[in-house]
Design a protein around this motif. Structure first.
Motif, PDB file in Angstrom:
ATOM      1  N   HIS A 435       0.824  -1.203   0.000  1.00  0.00           N
ATOM      2  CA  HIS A 435       0.000   0.000   0.000  1.00  0.00           C
ATOM      3  C   HIS A 435       0.859   1.253   0.000  1.00  0.00           C
ATOM      4  N   LEU A 535      -4.276  -3.420   4.784  1.00  0.00           N
ATOM      5  CA  LEU A 535      -4.826  -2.414   3.867  1.00  0.00           C
ATOM      6  C   LEU A 535      -5.667  -1.409   4.624  1.00  0.00           C
ATOM      7  N   ARG A 539      -4.735   2.632   4.888  1.00  0.00           N
ATOM      8  CA  ARG A 539      -5.465   3.357   3.847  1.00  0.00           C
ATOM      9  C   ARG A 539      -5.460   4.843   4.149  1.00  0.00           C
TER      10      ARG A 539
END
Lengths: 635, 101, 213
Positions: A435, A535, A539
């Motif tokens: 990510h 994730l 985020r």
């Protein structure tokens, strides 16, 4: 040549030839032809390994072990060491993936190292490494293996400190070398012990006579060998060199410090499995150290910012998995994971190298982001590697990790639970990495703005030689699991293939098929949970201090502790030696002698009065004494 | 031949001792040189005495060679003395102690 | 010495008398050398000693050596000594009473007495003489002393004799080198002195050469 198995000699010979040619003419070949020559040599080695593999397949299952003697290396007294190759399923498996992954990384390096002033030297080392690694895996005795063992250690040192004009690589190289020496010491002692008790160092003879060894001797030998493996494969407590080894060029990290060399310890343990099966204390130790390493390294990987450091700790963690498998007696699972890990970890490292390359030597993940649009191939392949290492089915990592967890459960549910936690952490930190690197805001723009002198160029996709390697490895990472699918014996291709080597020593898994499926589902669920956590947690965020505690960022302060406990007293001891022993005793002895001579000279100087009459008196005294002697003698 | 060889040898020994003591106590280099000549003569006397005593002409031959050597020695020695005195007039043997340790 | 005189000298009383007188001359000359304050007196005392030794040579049938002794030693060498004394002007008196080196004089006398005692003891109580002839020939018998000595020197001792010629050449060269001024000074007085020193060396050589050959 009575059999195509003899093609095995070309497996190490071709990289050696490449090394020699580069040694003599590397400068003249230059960039990029030196790289192509090295790649060709390793690819040729891979082809020879394939031929050997095919030839081995044509023999019956239990007759797939050959010894090919090249020449007598050391005829010393009762010890007669031949330079021989042991060709059996295990060594051929190793040779295949070493040459295969090695060739891909050679190819990748042509693009990665382009323009480096020491381009030929790099490939020189790389070919020497390939030769040493193949000697290690193909050697038919502990001594030949040790030769390769030291050879890969040397190449590792040379390649870590490849950019020797910088400040940190030489220090990292030294650290790796010194730390490995501790392990090599164990290996050497183990060899002495084996030779002392059995009088031979050849694997086949050692295993044939293993029954003569007392249990204590076997435990000592295997523990000492494991010490060597701990050093080479970066397990607790000797893992500290591997994160620093990331100072080397990234393809080196992929080849040596992820795919091949660091697995040498696992290979060694698998090779001596007949001894390990007689030493339950050792296997328990191995399992405990393996799972502890896996867990601790995974926790550290969760809080690293350097893209390569994450992968380094991840490698340590995965190696811990392999040792857990060895400790659980699941050698086939260990080799399986070794192979799949070679695929996906090499892929991840090469992907990281591509990112670093594209961002002009930026390694801080906090200053990346959003790269998937700029480097689509790299991003896609990296994501494949991520899913593979996270253990998401049906990627390769899932199958091998599941096999290990199954065997760990069979040995002890505690080991299994720890392994599962590690798997969760693995999925988490890899998701965090993906990510941070490929999604989110394009922070490298801000970084460029901050650094007035920054490169300023847009990230760019890697040249085709690098992409070929990435794509190939990505495909292998997807399909690698097919080597050894669970649930039904027919699909366990690898285990079946390795059966002649491990057959007598493999533990039978006494887990019901229902539980087996349950465990597999559990590990898949944990992997997905880890991915989701990673994730979700990252985020839109870049800094989460709560998830990156200082203790993990500093890797549990192990380096500091080692500095304080080992380096500190060592430095003090050296200072004592230098100031007290050397300056006091040794210099003192020398100075004392000088003072003695000078003092004697000062006193004897007075004899030299300069008055000729005094000298004449001395002569007269001498004459009188001689006369006195004559008188006494005659009387 | 009534005077026995022993008396000659005794005389030789006394002469040698006088020369040796003179060499040790005198400071004038020329006188020291003369003392050396005394010792050489003592040795010559002993040689001749032995030649007579043993009826062997070899002793006299030795004296002959001693004379030659003495002549050469005096030439060189006096050359050295002249060279020294040219630089340091009136120097005694005790003044020439530059080579002390 | 003519051989005709030998029977005369062989007479006991004469023989003893010669020895005693010669010994007295020798010793008084030697003591004079050692104790003389003035170097010139020492040189003259040396002549006395050398002459006494020459007499004893004759008394022991070494006529040739006696002649050489007188010619070379008393004639050439002592003259050379006197020449140098005059040349360099050291004919001033030396204070024999004073001894700057502490302990040198007692030590010298002790060494001298001890050495003398040992020599006399060896000569008196021990027989060092093996009696083995040197092979040079007999000292007595028919023929003159010169003839026998010459035969010995030119046959048995030919090689040492030839080597003495080399020694003398070296001595000549050495004397020239020593007496030569390293750099001829501008002052005329020094140059004259150097020439005189050179002349002294040559004189010594000139005297020594015919004597030894």
């Amino acid at each position: 040549m009575h059999s195509l198995v003899d093609a095995a000699v070309f497996v190490p010979a071709l990289p050696l030839g490449g090394f020699l040619v580069l040694l003599l003419a590397g400068r003249r070949l230059g960039d990029p032809w030196a790289g192509w020559l090295a790649t060709g040599a390793t690819t040729g080695g891979f082809a020879a390994a394939v031929v050997t593999y095919a030839a081995l397949l044509s023999h019956g299952g239990d007759h797939r072990s050959f010894t090919q003697t090249l020449f007598t290396w050391l005829p010393v007294g009762g010890l007669r060491v031949n330079a021989s190759l042991l060709i059996d399923p295990l060594s051929v498996t190793m040779a295949l993936f070493v040459t295969g992954v090695g060739a891909l990384i050679h190819l990748y390096s042509i693009g990665y190292m382009r323009g480096d002033p020491d381009f030929p030297k790099y490939f020189l080392y790389l070919n020497l490494f390939a030769f040493s690694m193949l000697a290690l895996v193909l050697g038919d005795s502990l001594l030949v293996t040790f030769l390769g063992w030291e050879g890969v250690g040397t190449c590792s040192y040379l390649l870590i400190s490849f950019w020797f004009e910088r400040e940190r690589p030489p220090a990292a190289g030294k650290k790796a070398f010194v730390t490995n020496r501790v392990g090599d010491f164990g290996f050497l002692l183990a060899m002495f012990l084996v030779f002392g008790s059995l009088g031979t160092l050849r694997y086949t003879e050692v295993f044939a006579h293993a029954g003569q060894l007392s249990r204590g001797t076997v435990t000592a030998i295997t523990l000492l060998l494991f010490l060597g493996a701990v050093g080479k494969s970066a397990q607790i407590p000797l893992y500290i060199w591997l994160p620093d080894a990331m100072e080397g060029p990234t393809p080196v990290s992929a080849l040596i410090h992820a795919a091949t060399m660091v697995t040498a310890g696992v290979y060694l343990m698998a090779r001596v499995s007949p001894l390990l099966s007689r030493a339950p204390d050792t296997t328990t130790t191995i399992a405990v150290i393996g799972v502890a390493t896996a867990l601790i390294a995974a926790t550290i990987a969760c809080a690293q910012d350097d893209i390569k450091k994450v992968l380094a700790y991840s490698t340590i963690s995965q190696l811990g998995y392999m040792f857990l498998a060895v400790g659980a007696g699941a050698y086939a699972a260990a080799v399986f994971h070794m192979v799949t890990h070679a695929f996906f970890k090499a892929l991840l490292f090469l992907g990281a190298g591509s990112v670093i390359h594209g961002l002009h030597d930026e390694q801080d993940m906090k200053r990346m982001g959003g790269l998937r649009r700029w480097m689509p191939v790299t991003a896609a392949t990296f994501i494949v590697g991520w899913l593979a290492i996270a253990g998401v089915p049906p990627f390769a990592g899932f199958w091998s990790k599941d096999a290990i967890l199954l065997n760990a459960y069979d040995k002890s549910p505690v080991l299994w639970a720890l392994g599962l936690v590690t798997a969760l952490l693995t999925a988490y930190y890899m998701s965090r990495q993906v990510h941070l690197v490929f999604f989110g805001r394009e922070r490298w723009r801000e970084a460029d703005r901050h650094d007035a002198g920054g490169a300023g160029a847009e990230p760019h996709e890697a040249p085709w030689t690098m992409l070929v390697a990435l794509v190939t490895l990505a495909l292998l990472s997807v399909a690698g699991g097919a080597l050894n699918l669970p649930f039904t014996p027919k699909l366990k291709v690898l285990e079946h293939w390795l059966h002649p080597v491990f057959g007598p020593t493999l533990r039978e898994v006494s887990v019901g098929s229902g539980l087996e499926v349950g465990l597999a589902l559990g590990s898949a669920a944990v992997a997905l949970l880890g991915v989701a956590l990673g994730l979700a947690a990252w985020r839109g965020r870049v800094e989460r201090p709560a998830l990156e505690p200082e203790v993990l960022r500093r890797a549990w302060y192990v380096d500091e502790a080692v500095s304080a406990l080992v380096a500190g007293p060592g430095t003090e001891a050296a200072e004592v030696l230098a100031d007290k022993v050397d300056a006091g005793t040794i210099d003192g002895a020398v100075n004392g002698l000088a003072a003695l001579v000078r003092g004697a000279g000062t006193r004897l100087r007075r004899v030299q009065t300069g008055y000729v009459r005094n000298y004449a008196l001395g002569v007269a005294c001498g004459a009188v004494l001689l006369l006195a002697y004559a008188v006494v003698r005659a009387g | 031949m009534t005077v026995s060889a022993g008396w000659y040898l005794t005389l030789s020994a006394v002469l040698f001792t006088i020369g040796a003591v003179g060499l040790l106590v005198r400071r004038n280099v020329l006188v020291m040189f003369m003392c050396v000549e005394l010792m050489l003569n003592a040795a010559n006397l002993a040689f001749v005495t032995f030649a007579r005593q043993l009826d062997d002409i070899g002793g006299q031959s030795a004296v002959f060679f001693v004379l030659v050597v003495a002549a050469a020695e005096v030439v060189v020695g006096l050359g050295i003395i002249v060279a020294i005195f040219r630089r340091r007039a009136g120097a005694t043997a005790d003044d020439l102690n530059l080579l002390k340790g | 010495m003519p051989a005709a005189l030998a029977p005369v000298l062989a007479a006991t009383a004469v023989d003893t008398g010669v020895f005693v007188v010669a010994a007295a001359v020798i010793l008084s000359g030697a003591v004079g050398v050692v104790t003389g304050r003035n170097p010139v007196h020492c040189a003259l005392s040396l002549v006395l000693t050398l002459f006494g030794v020459a007499v004893l040579f004759v008394a022991q049938d070494a006529q040739f050596l006696a002649a050489v002794q007188v010619i070379v030693y008393a004639g050439a060498i002592v003259v050379l000594f006197l020449f140098v004394i005059m040349l360099i002007g050291v004919d001033r008196e030396e204070d024999v009473r004073a001894e700057p080196l502490r302990g040198q004089r007692p030590a010298a006398i002790a060494v001298g007495v001890l050495g003398l005692a040992e020599l006399l003891g060896l000569a008196r109580f021990h027989h060092w003489v093996t009696g083995t002839p040197s092979g040079a020939g007999a000292a007595s018998g028919p023929g003159s002393n010169v003839e026998k000595l010459a035969r010995s020197v030119f046959t048995r001792y030919l090689l040492p004799f030839e080597i003495t010629s080399a020694l003398l050449v070296i001595a000549v060269v050495g004397a020239v080198v020593l007496a030569r001024r390293p750099q001829p000074g501008p002052g005329g007085g020094d140059g004259a002195e150097a020439n005189e020193a050179n002349g002294a060396g040559e004189a010594a050589e000139a005297e020594a050469e015919p004597a030894s050959r």
